[in-house]
Write a protein that holds these residues in place. Sequence first.
Motif, PDB file in Angstrom:
ATOM      1  N   UNK A   1      23.541 -23.272 -42.798  1.00 54.74           N
ATOM      2  CA  UNK A   1      23.003 -24.614 -42.834  1.00 54.74           C
ATOM      3  C   UNK A   1      23.363 -25.357 -41.550  1.00 54.74           C
ATOM      4  N   UNK A   2      22.441 -26.113 -41.041  1.00 48.89           N
ATOM      5  CA  UNK A   2      22.639 -26.922 -39.827  1.00 48.89           C
ATOM      6  C   UNK A   2      22.968 -26.064 -38.604  1.00 48.89           C
ATOM      7  N   UNK A   3      22.516 -24.813 -38.600  1.00 52.25           N
ATOM      8  CA  UNK A   3      22.874 -23.905 -37.515  1.00 52.25           C
ATOM      9  C   UNK A   3      21.625 -23.351 -36.858  1.00 52.25           C
ATOM     10  N   UNK A   4      21.636 -23.299 -35.525  1.00 51.99           N
ATOM     11  CA  UNK A   4      20.531 -22.734 -34.757  1.00 51.99           C
ATOM     12  C   UNK A   4      21.037 -21.620 -33.871  1.00 51.99           C
ATOM     13  N   UNK A   5      20.194 -20.612 -33.676  1.00 52.49           N
ATOM     14  CA  UNK A   5      20.484 -19.573 -32.691  1.00 52.49           C
ATOM     15  C   UNK A   5      20.067 -20.156 -31.351  1.00 52.49           C
ATOM     16  N   UNK A   6      21.015 -20.259 -30.432  1.00 49.30           N
ATOM     17  CA  UNK A   6      20.684 -20.847 -29.128  1.00 49.30           C
ATOM     18  C   UNK A   6      20.666 -19.812 -28.007  1.00 49.30           C
ATOM     19  N   UNK A   7      21.161 -18.596 -28.308  1.00 49.43           N
ATOM     20  CA  UNK A   7      21.163 -17.552 -27.288  1.00 49.43           C
ATOM     21  C   UNK A   7      21.295 -16.189 -27.958  1.00 49.43           C
ATOM     22  N   UNK A   9      22.365 -12.229 -26.952  1.00 47.11           N
ATOM     23  CA  UNK A   9      23.074 -11.516 -25.890  1.00 47.11           C
ATOM     24  C   UNK A   9      22.944 -10.011 -26.082  1.00 47.11           C
ATOM     25  N   UNK A  10      22.919  -9.296 -24.945  1.00 43.02           N
ATOM     26  CA  UNK A  10      22.865  -7.848 -24.963  1.00 43.02           C
ATOM     27  C   UNK A  10      22.186  -7.338 -23.713  1.00 43.02           C
ATOM     28  N   UNK A  11      22.583  -6.144 -23.287  1.00 38.47           N
ATOM     29  CA  UNK A  11      21.993  -5.564 -22.086  1.00 38.47           C
ATOM     30  C   UNK A  11      20.705  -4.816 -22.385  1.00 38.47           C
ATOM     31  N   UNK A  12      20.754  -3.819 -23.266  1.00 38.94           N
ATOM     32  CA  UNK A  12      19.558  -3.037 -23.585  1.00 38.94           C
ATOM     33  C   UNK A  12      19.113  -3.236 -25.021  1.00 38.94           C
ATOM     34  N   UNK A  13      19.945  -3.863 -25.826  1.00 33.97           N
ATOM     35  CA  UNK A  13      19.592  -4.206 -27.205  1.00 33.97           C
ATOM     36  C   UNK A  13      20.444  -5.405 -27.624  1.00 33.97           C
ATOM     37  N   UNK A  14      20.111  -5.979 -28.748  1.00 35.07           N
ATOM     38  CA  UNK A  14      20.842  -7.143 -29.225  1.00 35.07           C
ATOM     39  C   UNK A  14      22.276  -6.757 -29.581  1.00 35.07           C
ATOM     40  N   UNK A  15      23.219  -7.520 -29.047  1.00 40.95           N
ATOM     41  CA  UNK A  15      24.637  -7.275 -29.316  1.00 40.95           C
ATOM     42  C   UNK A  15      25.311  -8.464 -29.983  1.00 40.95           C
ATOM     43  N   UNK A  16      24.867  -9.674 -29.688  1.00 40.90           N
ATOM     44  CA  UNK A  16      25.499 -10.863 -30.253  1.00 40.90           C
ATOM     45  C   UNK A  16      24.543 -12.049 -30.214  1.00 40.90           C
ATOM     46  N   UNK A  17      24.822 -13.026 -31.060  1.00 40.01           N
ATOM     47  CA  UNK A  17      24.065 -14.272 -31.095  1.00 40.01           C
ATOM     48  C   UNK A  17      25.026 -15.432 -30.879  1.00 40.01           C
ATOM     49  N   UNK A  18      24.574 -16.417 -30.134  1.00 39.01           N
ATOM     50  CA  UNK A  18      25.351 -17.650 -29.982  1.00 39.01           C
ATOM     51  C   UNK A  18      24.724 -18.663 -30.926  1.00 39.01           C
ATOM     52  N   UNK A  19      25.532 -19.173 -31.849  1.00 41.39           N
ATOM     53  CA  UNK A  19      25.081 -20.112 -32.862  1.00 41.39           C
ATOM     54  C   UNK A  19      25.633 -21.494 -32.555  1.00 41.39           C
ATOM     55  N   UNK A  20      24.833 -22.524 -32.837  1.00 35.44           N
ATOM     56  CA  UNK A  20      25.298 -23.886 -32.627  1.00 35.44           C
ATOM     57  C   UNK A  20      25.097 -24.704 -33.896  1.00 35.44           C
ATOM     58  N   UNK A  21      26.145 -25.392 -34.297  1.00 31.96           N
ATOM     59  CA  UNK A  21      26.087 -26.279 -35.448  1.00 31.96           C
ATOM     60  C   UNK A  21      25.482 -27.608 -35.000  1.00 31.96           C
ATOM     61  N   UNK A  22      24.389 -28.019 -35.634  1.00 25.11           N
ATOM     62  CA  UNK A  22      23.684 -29.238 -35.236  1.00 25.11           C
ATOM     63  C   UNK A  22      24.468 -30.506 -35.576  1.00 25.11           C
ATOM     64  N   UNK A  23      25.387 -30.418 -36.518  1.00 26.33           N
ATOM     65  CA  UNK A  23      26.158 -31.590 -36.913  1.00 26.33           C
ATOM     66  C   UNK A  23      27.345 -31.807 -35.972  1.00 26.33           C
ATOM     67  N   UNK A  24      28.075 -30.720 -35.701  1.00 25.08           N
ATOM     68  CA  UNK A  24      29.291 -30.849 -34.886  1.00 25.08           C
ATOM     69  C   UNK A  24      29.074 -30.523 -33.419  1.00 25.08           C
ATOM     70  N   UNK A  25      28.019 -29.766 -33.109  1.00 27.27           N
ATOM     71  CA  UNK A  25      27.777 -29.330 -31.738  1.00 27.27           C
ATOM     72  C   UNK A  25      28.571 -28.098 -31.358  1.00 27.27           C
ATOM     73  N   UNK A  26      29.445 -27.643 -32.253  1.00 27.50           N
ATOM     74  CA  UNK A  26      30.279 -26.470 -31.981  1.00 27.50           C
ATOM     75  C   UNK A  26      29.424 -25.216 -31.867  1.00 27.50           C
ATOM     76  N   UNK A  27      29.812 -24.314 -30.950  1.00 32.15           N
ATOM     77  CA  UNK A  27      29.123 -23.033 -30.798  1.00 32.15           C
ATOM     78  C   UNK A  27      30.060 -21.900 -31.180  1.00 32.15           C
ATOM     79  N   UNK A  28      29.448 -20.801 -31.591  1.00 33.15           N
ATOM     80  CA  UNK A  28      30.203 -19.624 -31.997  1.00 33.15           C
ATOM     81  C   UNK A  28      29.382 -18.395 -31.629  1.00 33.15           C
TER      82      UNK A  28
END
Length: 129
Positions: A1-7, A9-28
């Motif tokens: 909830x309240x989270x968007x994928x903002x990036x 990551x990966x060189x030849x395939x998907x390795x990670x996602x950067x998530x951002x909380x729309x309420x707090x602005x925190x990224x993970x």
Amino acid sequence: THTSVIEAKGDTSLEALVLQNAVTGATETVPARSLFIFIGAIPHTGWLEDLVQRDGRGYILTGPDLQTANIPPHQVWSRDRPPFLLETSLPGVFAVGDVRHGSIKRVASGVGEGSICVQFVHQYLGDVR
């Protein structure tokens, strides 16, 4: 909830996602090997409000759905023939894919309906001549 994928990551395939909380602005950053994106849940057809008939959720009515929409007939269709399957309440204007009432909200459906629609366009143009 309240989270968007903002990036992604990966060189030849998907390795990670950067998530951002729309309420707090925190990224993970979280490990990921796949990502499913679902589009089409909201039709965004408000700009067509005065042009074609839509259902209560904003999806465009086409073909037989125009005849069963509880809308006075003179407000729905102005031609002597019934509307083509993918034709809107404005003769010669067609709708396919996610914005169409009753469609299966998937990319393949939009592609298939689009290819079928070409036939209806040719029929419409033939009638106009």
